[in-house]
Design an enzyme around this catalytic site. Structure first.
Site, mmCIF file in Angstrom:
data_model
loop_
_atom_site.group_PDB
_atom_site.id
_atom_site.type_symbol
_atom_site.label_atom_id
_atom_site.label_comp_id
_atom_site.label_asym_id
_atom_site.label_seq_id
_atom_site.Cartn_x
_atom_site.Cartn_y
_atom_site.Cartn_z
ATOM 1 N N GLY A 1 0.812 -1.213 0.000
ATOM 2 C CA GLY A 1 0.000 0.000 0.000
ATOM 3 C C GLY A 1 0.843 1.260 0.000
ATOM 4 O O GLY A 1 0.540 2.233 -0.707
ATOM 5 N N CYS A 2 1.907 1.254 0.784
ATOM 6 C CA CYS A 2 2.781 2.431 0.856
ATOM 7 C C CYS A 2 3.532 2.640 -0.453
ATOM 8 O O CYS A 2 3.723 3.779 -0.895
ATOM 9 C CB CYS A 2 3.748 2.299 2.033
ATOM 10 S SG CYS A 2 2.889 2.260 3.628
ATOM 11 N N SER A 3 3.947 1.559 -1.075
ATOM 12 C CA SER A 3 4.630 1.670 -2.363
ATOM 13 C C SER A 3 3.690 2.213 -3.434
ATOM 14 O O SER A 3 4.065 3.085 -4.222
ATOM 15 C CB SER A 3 5.180 0.302 -2.793
ATOM 16 O OG SER A 3 6.167 -0.145 -1.891
#
Length: 161
Positions: free
Chosen positions: A44-46
């Protein structure tokens, strides 16, 4: 601390993973988005970081900086930057001081010592224009751009929030 629309950016000073000194004073004069994420290199962060990177020309056109913040170490942030090919500042907040002052440690993320996925948009005077407490990593960059354009087109919107 819970920030409200119109509040000044909380005081902090730190170096990004690429050596930039970042503080409210260094950001004054331009719009700034500080987006907090739980874990560098997670899926998700990527995804969220790549969406912001793709939108950087639009943020620059609007006079806005994008800054990512997580409780990861400087080394982990640097690997994340390389993996996602990011050019914007990433702030390692291993001591969680920035996350605490912005009030984003809590819930499951707080138990694990990670930041909640939240974002804060500050105007060029350093005042909070918008706070996203719930973020979809895939659509968030576009949402922020839409809000930024709206605020710059009609500043009265800021006073009505």
């Amino acid at each position: 601390m819970r920030l409200r629309i119109g509040d000044p950016m909380p005081d902090f000073q730190t170096r990004s993973d690429d050596g930039q000194l970042i503080s409210p004073a260094t950001l004054r004069g331009e719009w700034a988005l500080l987006y907090f994420y739980p874990r560098a290199s997670s899926s998700g962060c990527s995804l969220e970081a790549r969406r912001f990177e793709q939108a950087l020309p639009d943020f620059a056109r609007l006079g806005a900086r994008v800054i990512g913040v997580s409780t990861d170490t400087e080394a982990r942030q640097a690997r994340f930057r390389e993996q996602c090919q990011l050019s914007f500042a990433l702030l390692p907040d291993g001591d969680k001081a920035i996350c605490r002052v912005f009030g984003v440690l809590g819930g499951l993320g707080g138990l694990l010592g990670m930041a909640q996925r939240q974002s804060f948009l500050f105007d060029s005077g350093g005042l909070l224009a918008h706070h996203w407490r719930s973020v979809n990593p895939d659509r968030h960059a576009a949402e922020v751009l839409g809000a930024l354009e709206k605020f710059q087109t009609d500043p009265s919107v800021l006073r009505s929030q």
